[in-house]
Design a protein around this motif. Structure first.
Motif, PDB file in Angstrom:
ATOM      1  N   LEU A  52       0.830  -1.205   0.000  1.00 12.68           N
ATOM      2  CA  LEU A  52       0.000   0.000   0.000  1.00 12.68           C
ATOM      3  C   LEU A  52       0.862   1.250   0.000  1.00 12.68           C
ATOM      4  CD1 LEU A  52      -2.727   1.479   0.314  1.00 12.68           C
ATOM      5  CD2 LEU A  52      -2.479   1.175   2.789  1.00 12.68           C
ATOM      6  N   THR A  53       1.903   1.252   0.819  1.00 10.25           N
ATOM      7  CA  THR A  53       2.787   2.419   0.904  1.00 10.25           C
ATOM      8  C   THR A  53       3.517   2.647  -0.411  1.00 10.25           C
ATOM      9  OG1 THR A  53       3.085   2.018   3.272  1.00 10.25           O
ATOM     10  CG2 THR A  53       4.696   3.446   2.195  1.00 10.25           C
ATOM     11  N   ALA A  54       3.985   1.569  -1.042  1.00  3.19           N
ATOM     12  CA  ALA A  54       4.671   1.700  -2.327  1.00  3.19           C
ATOM     13  C   ALA A  54       3.742   2.280  -3.390  1.00  3.19           C
ATOM     14  CB  ALA A  54       5.209   0.343  -2.765  1.00  3.19           C
ATOM     15  N   ALA A  55       2.513   1.782  -3.432  1.00  8.06           N
ATOM     16  CA  ALA A  55       1.546   2.298  -4.407  1.00  8.06           C
ATOM     17  C   ALA A  55       1.241   3.770  -4.139  1.00  8.06           C
ATOM     18  CB  ALA A  55       0.259   1.472  -4.348  1.00  8.06           C
ATOM     19  N   ALA A  56       1.135   4.134  -2.857  1.00  6.65           N
ATOM     20  CA  ALA A  56       0.862   5.526  -2.500  1.00  6.65           C
ATOM     21  C   ALA A  56       2.001   6.439  -2.946  1.00  6.65           C
ATOM     22  CB  ALA A  56       0.640   5.643  -0.996  1.00  6.65           C
ATOM     23  N   LEU A 115      11.411  18.201   6.163  1.00  2.15           N
ATOM     24  CA  LEU A 115      11.221  16.895   6.776  1.00  2.15           C
ATOM     25  C   LEU A 115      10.023  16.139   6.200  1.00  2.15           C
ATOM     26  CD1 LEU A 115      11.902  17.753  10.531  1.00  2.15           C
ATOM     27  CD2 LEU A 115      13.470  16.720   8.871  1.00  2.15           C
ATOM     28  N   SER A 116       9.145  16.844   5.524  1.00  3.60           N
ATOM     29  CA  SER A 116       7.952  16.192   4.982  1.00  3.60           C
ATOM     30  C   SER A 116       7.569  16.847   3.665  1.00  3.60           C
ATOM     31  CB  SER A 116       6.782  16.292   5.971  1.00  3.60           C
ATOM     32  OG  SER A 116       6.470  17.647   6.234  1.00  3.60           O
ATOM     33  N   ASN A 117       6.841  16.112   2.861  1.00  6.95           N
ATOM     34  CA  ASN A 117       6.313  16.658   1.610  1.00  6.95           C
ATOM     35  C   ASN A 117       4.843  16.975   1.817  1.00  6.95           C
ATOM     36  OD1 ASN A 117       5.609  17.313  -0.990  1.00  6.95           O
ATOM     37  ND2 ASN A 117       5.520  15.195  -1.691  1.00  6.95           N
ATOM     38  N   GLN A 118       4.516  18.234   1.910  1.00  4.80           N
ATOM     39  CA  GLN A 118       3.143  18.637   2.178  1.00  4.80           C
ATOM     40  C   GLN A 118       2.267  18.594   0.936  1.00  4.80           C
ATOM     41  OE1 GLN A 118       2.572  21.940   4.946  1.00  4.80           O
ATOM     42  NE2 GLN A 118       4.781  21.947   5.376  1.00  4.80           N
ATOM     43  N   PHE A 119       2.851  18.265  -0.206  1.00  2.00           N
ATOM     44  CA  PHE A 119       2.086  18.165  -1.442  1.00  2.00           C
ATOM     45  C   PHE A 119       1.877  16.704  -1.837  1.00  2.00           C
ATOM     46  CE2 PHE A 119       4.355  22.332  -2.000  1.00  2.00           C
ATOM     47  CZ  PHE A 119       3.246  23.110  -1.721  1.00  2.00           C
ATOM     48  N   ALA A 120       1.768  15.840  -0.836  1.00  2.00           N
ATOM     49  CA  ALA A 120       1.530  14.409  -1.071  1.00  2.00           C
ATOM     50  C   ALA A 120       0.241  14.002  -0.377  1.00  2.00           C
ATOM     51  CB  ALA A 120       2.711  13.584  -0.567  1.00  2.00           C
ATOM     52  N   ALA A 121      -0.832  14.717  -0.711  1.00  3.14           N
ATOM     53  CA  ALA A 121      -2.101  14.491  -0.011  1.00  3.14           C
ATOM     54  C   ALA A 121      -2.840  13.248  -0.495  1.00  3.14           C
ATOM     55  CB  ALA A 121      -2.996  15.727  -0.159  1.00  3.14           C
ATOM     56  N   MET A 122      -2.661  12.896  -1.775  1.00  5.46           N
ATOM     57  CA  MET A 122      -3.414  11.765  -2.324  1.00  5.46           C
ATOM     58  C   MET A 122      -2.477  10.623  -2.712  1.00  5.46           C
ATOM     59  SD  MET A 122      -5.978  11.520  -5.624  1.00  5.46           S
ATOM     60  CE  MET A 122      -7.298  12.511  -4.910  1.00  5.46           C
ATOM     61  N   PRO A 123      -2.770   9.408  -2.235  1.00  5.59           N
ATOM     62  CA  PRO A 123      -3.833   9.039  -1.289  1.00  5.59           C
ATOM     63  C   PRO A 123      -3.420   9.339   0.144  1.00  5.59           C
ATOM     64  CG  PRO A 123      -2.573   7.103  -1.846  1.00  5.59           C
ATOM     65  CD  PRO A 123      -1.999   8.221  -2.677  1.00  5.59           C
ATOM     66  N   SER A 124      -4.378   9.293   1.039  1.00  6.62           N
ATOM     67  CA  SER A 124      -4.100   9.536   2.452  1.00  6.62           C
ATOM     68  C   SER A 124      -3.640   8.248   3.125  1.00  6.62           C
ATOM     69  CB  SER A 124      -5.351  10.056   3.168  1.00  6.62           C
ATOM     70  OG  SER A 124      -5.155  10.032   4.569  1.00  6.62           O
ATOM     71  N   LEU A 125      -2.337   8.188   3.456  1.00  5.98           N
ATOM     72  CA  LEU A 125      -1.855   7.018   4.184  1.00  5.98           C
ATOM     73  C   LEU A 125      -2.306   7.033   5.637  1.00  5.98           C
ATOM     74  CD1 LEU A 125       1.708   6.418   2.716  1.00  5.98           C
ATOM     75  CD2 LEU A 125      -0.318   4.994   2.478  1.00  5.98           C
ATOM     76  N   HIS A 126      -2.656   8.219   6.147  1.00  3.66           N
ATOM     77  CA  HIS A 126      -3.280   8.249   7.479  1.00  3.66           C
ATOM     78  C   HIS A 126      -4.514   7.346   7.483  1.00  3.66           C
ATOM     79  CE1 HIS A 126      -0.851  11.548   9.071  1.00  3.66           C
ATOM     80  NE2 HIS A 126      -1.498  11.413  10.215  1.00  3.66           N
ATOM     81  N   PHE A 127      -5.349   7.525   6.481  1.00  7.38           N
ATOM     82  CA  PHE A 127      -6.569   6.721   6.416  1.00  7.38           C
ATOM     83  C   PHE A 127      -6.281   5.288   5.986  1.00  7.38           C
ATOM     84  CE2 PHE A 127     -10.268   5.037   4.102  1.00  7.38           C
ATOM     85  CZ  PHE A 127     -11.190   5.056   5.132  1.00  7.38           C
ATOM     86  N   GLY A 128      -5.419   5.113   4.995  1.00  9.59           N
ATOM     87  CA  GLY A 128      -5.122   3.775   4.504  1.00  9.59           C
ATOM     88  C   GLY A 128      -4.541   2.877   5.576  1.00  9.59           C
ATOM     89  N   TRP A 129      -3.589   3.389   6.340  1.00  9.20           N
ATOM     90  CA  TRP A 129      -2.991   2.588   7.403  1.00  9.20           C
ATOM     91  C   TRP A 129      -4.009   2.322   8.513  1.00  9.20           C
ATOM     92  CZ3 TRP A 129       2.752   4.256   8.623  1.00  9.20           C
ATOM     93  CH2 TRP A 129       3.528   4.060   7.471  1.00  9.20           C
ATOM     94  N   ALA A 130      -4.804   3.325   8.865  1.00  6.89           N
ATOM     95  CA  ALA A 130      -5.809   3.125   9.922  1.00  6.89           C
ATOM     96  C   ALA A 130      -6.822   2.066   9.515  1.00  6.89           C
ATOM     97  CB  ALA A 130      -6.523   4.447  10.220  1.00  6.89           C
ATOM     98  N   LEU A 131      -7.227   2.086   8.249  1.00  8.58           N
ATOM     99  CA  LEU A 131      -8.181   1.085   7.768  1.00  8.58           C
ATOM    100  C   LEU A 131      -7.562  -0.306   7.798  1.00  8.58           C
ATOM    101  CD1 LEU A 131     -10.966   0.519   6.609  1.00  8.58           C
ATOM    102  CD2 LEU A 131     -10.053   1.016   4.322  1.00  8.58           C
ATOM    103  N   VAL A 154      -4.910  -4.284  -2.867  1.00  8.64           N
ATOM    104  CA  VAL A 154      -3.781  -4.990  -2.249  1.00  8.64           C
ATOM    105  C   VAL A 154      -4.268  -6.172  -1.422  1.00  8.64           C
ATOM    106  CG1 VAL A 154      -1.889  -4.778  -0.597  1.00  8.64           C
ATOM    107  CG2 VAL A 154      -2.301  -2.945  -2.238  1.00  8.64           C
ATOM    108  N   VAL A 155      -5.330  -5.983  -0.641  1.00 10.65           N
ATOM    109  CA  VAL A 155      -5.852  -7.070   0.189  1.00 10.65           C
ATOM    110  C   VAL A 155      -6.381  -8.209  -0.675  1.00 10.65           C
ATOM    111  CG1 VAL A 155      -7.710  -7.679   1.794  1.00 10.65           C
ATOM    112  CG2 VAL A 155      -6.353  -5.628   2.192  1.00 10.65           C
TER     113      VAL A 155
END
Length: 272
Positions: free
Chosen positions: A121-125, A165-181, A231-232
């Motif tokens: 999932l992270t690689a695809a993101a 330290l971070s890329n603020q222009f990487a909003a899509m997809p949201s790994l916050h949501f993907g990892w939580a799900l 992925v699942v």
């Protein structure tokens, strides 16, 4: 002794845990790839804002609810807004790490599956982050949304032009949501408690937080969910053990000896 009863032919009752040193390196490597991979997408500010306008208009065309409806609920009180900002900043990585540690200790086979799913999932993101840089709604004036982290705190981001330290222009997809799900799905699959479906509250709360704090659009979460679904479907979860009418445990069709039955039921009861 035939093939059905020969010890060497039966699968182990409980899969061996992968070597912990290797797993620490793999998880650390996943984190570093995630962090450094995002940096590759920096320097595309104009494109990120063009894409942000396209996403905003696409959501209106799809008649998705405005992100402002969620944010207006947060802005009723400073405490609620600060709590949402804290959740966004402090829960993402620790919750995922705790999930992996628990699976490693209690459900080794499910741990390997979950780690593979999260890595894929992270690689695809990261590929999407590179191909489709996107400014978050808090940066887009057309949304009329407040950058709650900057106004109320705490914030994990600095000014975009000086935040290395971070890329603020990487909003899509949201790994916050993907990892939580994935945390919720993994715990639902790996456990048998009647209450396990309550784990879905974690991605639901995460969704409300990332939208209400104006860090993500609805479509960021929808794309993350779609990627996770793919992925699942490809990386299959381990089978559950079934119990025969005679009370024997069967692991993928191989009867487990009676002594092992007791150990399985003992562990299953302890793991609920």
């Amino acid at each position: 002794m035939n093939a059905r009863t020969e010890p060497g032919k039966a699968e182990p009752v409980s899969p061996a845990r992968p070597p912990i040193a290797r797993e620490l390196l793999l998880v650390a490597g996943l984190f570093l790839v995630y962090k450094f991979g995002r940096q590759l997408a920096t320097g595309h500010t104009a494109e990120a804002f063009r894409n942000a306008h396209d996403v905003w208009h696409a959501e209106r065309w799809l008649r998705l609810p405005g992100e402002g409806a969620v944010q207006s609920l947060l802005l009723h009180g400073d405490t609620l807004t600060e709590a949402a900002n804290t959740y966004y900043a402090a829960v993402h990585f620790p919750a995922t790490l705790a999930f992996l540690v628990w699976l490693y200790l209690r459900r080794p086979a499910h741990y390997v599956w979950a780690r593979r799913v999260l890595a894929a999932l992270t690689a695809a993101a990261l590929v999407l982050h590179l191909a489709f840089p996107l400014a978050p709604p808090r940066m887009l004036a057309a949304t009329g949304l407040v950058d709650t982290a900057r106004v109320y705190g705490p914030s994990v981001y600095g000014p975009p032009h000086s935040d290395h330290l971070s890329n603020q222009f990487a909003a899509m997809p949201s790994l916050h949501f993907g990892w939580a799900l994935m945390v919720a799905i993994g715990l639902i699959v790996a456990t048998r408690s009647r209450w396990r479906w309550l784990w879905l509250l974690h991605p639901l709360l995460t969704l409300l937080v990332i939208v209400g704090t104006a860090n993500h659009y609805w479509l960021d979460a929808l794309v993350a969910g779609a990627l996770l679904g793919i992925v699942v479907a490809v990386v299959r979860a381990p089978r559950r053990r079934a119990v025969t009418s005679a009370g024997r445990v069967v692991a993928r069709g191989v009867p487990v000896p009676a002594a092992a039955d007791e150990r399985v039921f003992t562990r299953a009861g302890a793991g609920r």
